[in-house]
Design an enzyme around this catalytic site. Sequence first.
Site, PDB file in Angstrom:
ATOM      1  N   ASP A   1      44.912  51.680  51.985  1.00  0.00           N
ATOM      2  CA  ASP A   1      44.227  50.416  52.106  1.00  0.00           C
ATOM      3  C   ASP A   1      44.509  49.666  50.796  1.00  0.00           C
ATOM      4  O   ASP A   1      44.444  50.114  49.542  1.00  0.00           O
ATOM      5  CB  ASP A   1      43.223  50.386  52.577  1.00  0.00           C
ATOM      6  CG  ASP A   1      41.740  50.709  51.618  1.00  0.00           C
ATOM      7  OD1 ASP A   1      42.116  51.831  51.088  1.00  0.00           O
ATOM      8  OD2 ASP A   1      40.982  50.084  51.356  1.00  0.00           O
TER       9      ASP A   1
ATOM     10  N   GLU B   1      38.894  52.278  51.006  1.00  0.00           N
ATOM     11  CA  GLU B   1      38.464  52.283  49.730  1.00  0.00           C
ATOM     12  C   GLU B   1      38.089  51.009  49.006  1.00  0.00           C
ATOM     13  O   GLU B   1      37.070  50.535  48.450  1.00  0.00           O
ATOM     14  CB  GLU B   1      39.210  52.818  48.843  1.00  0.00           C
ATOM     15  CG  GLU B   1      38.771  53.241  47.152  1.00  0.00           C
ATOM     16  CD  GLU B   1      39.002  52.366  46.359  1.00  0.00           C
ATOM     17  OE1 GLU B   1      37.922  52.129  45.278  1.00  0.00           O
ATOM     18  OE2 GLU B   1      39.742  51.311  46.358  1.00  0.00           O
TER      19      GLU B   1
END
Length: 457
Positions: free
Chosen positions: A92, A156
């Site tokens: 991500d 994250e």
Amino acid sequence: MTANPIAETVASLMPRARTELAELVSFRSVADPAVFPRSECEAAARWVADALRTEGFQEVSVLDTPDGTQSVHGLLAGPEGAPTVLLYAHYDVQPPLDEDAWVTPPFELTERDGRWYGRGAADCKGGFLMHLLALRALKANGGVPVNVKVIVEGSEEQGTGGLERYAEAHPELLAADAVVVGDTGNFRLGLPTVTATLRGMTMVRVSVDTLEGNLHSGQFGGAAPDALAALIRVLDSLRAEDGSTTVEGLPSDAVWDGLAYDEADFREDAKVLDGVGLIGEGTVSDRIWARPAVTVLGIDCPPVVGATPSIQASARATVSLRVPPGQDAAEATGLLISHIEKHTPWGARVAVEQVGQGQPFRADTSSPAYTAMADAMRVAYPGHEMQTSGMGGSIPLCNTLAELYPHAEILLIGLSEPEAQIHAVNESVSPEELERLSVSEALFLVNYARSKRPDDA
């Protein structure tokens, strides 16, 4: 780089790595469906899972984590009796911010001036490619000498804790003797560095309400309480005159004992405008690695274009507080909320919602894994010794791993050196750094396996 079979193999694999990184960067995998469709993250997760299967991982799973995102897990068995090493990265990314400010499109990997530009190129899609390159080089030179687990996270950057909660519910999943977190970076381009400390983080959303609805500023201004003005005063109370963070009850005078960050270098790395001063007191290292730091991430209020002469009835902001090692993020959250509530003026109604949290982290740099990494980096970066530094950012999973596996040795390396400009526009990665760190990781795995079998050394 001196002649070395692993180094030569990695060098030969770099064109393929560029192609693969371009594919991975093309996914707009921002883990916030309000910004980009969830399908972008799901597609990136599938790409990562397929890449692991192509590398011969016997067990590959796409995990649905409690925050609604997906993480990818894989297992590659090594020789019998070999130690297990967990390799971490995340797919991500941060939103691209102002896409018009990018010289080239954020989700198209573009080579310019010797660097590869694109969102996630360094943080942290390039980190996953680093792991792949290291494993490929080992397979081409005698095989992978350890059992390898790979975990690639999907949230994250959002700090919503999906993988941490999943790991806590499945403690056997990520168990390992050593962990290589590929999500930090060298202190300076070309200077091999492991990160010894991470600040934790808490994020809160502050909502202020003062009126049933907006009012005409001419008719009611001067007596009617302005929610936006109240919010501004609350946010201003979080900093001293010199810009230091001032959350009541939260210590902010710790000193960093280690690698020094020269102020002139910091100004250049941070691209501080001429004539603008730095904030806070103490050394730069103190301020960014050892002390708390508050940041206003966003404010909901009328934009300048189209604004009307109105007193605002409501206003909202998201506030981040970085928490240094030695402080507890949960306690810091409580102090932050209390501070905000206490400093809200005029009796305005204030609501504070916590939207993310991660504990700070401190590594044991005296462990054998650090010796193995130092030896590896000495080969990958001729003429340089491994350095240790702090990092002001947060990787919440590190503390979860330390708590679940207290005997595991955790190392943090990565591609996010200052020139990478992670989280900003025009993020990039140095292909030379990707190459050298891939060599470092491969040699580390060889050294670490040897250190666990001293009789065979």
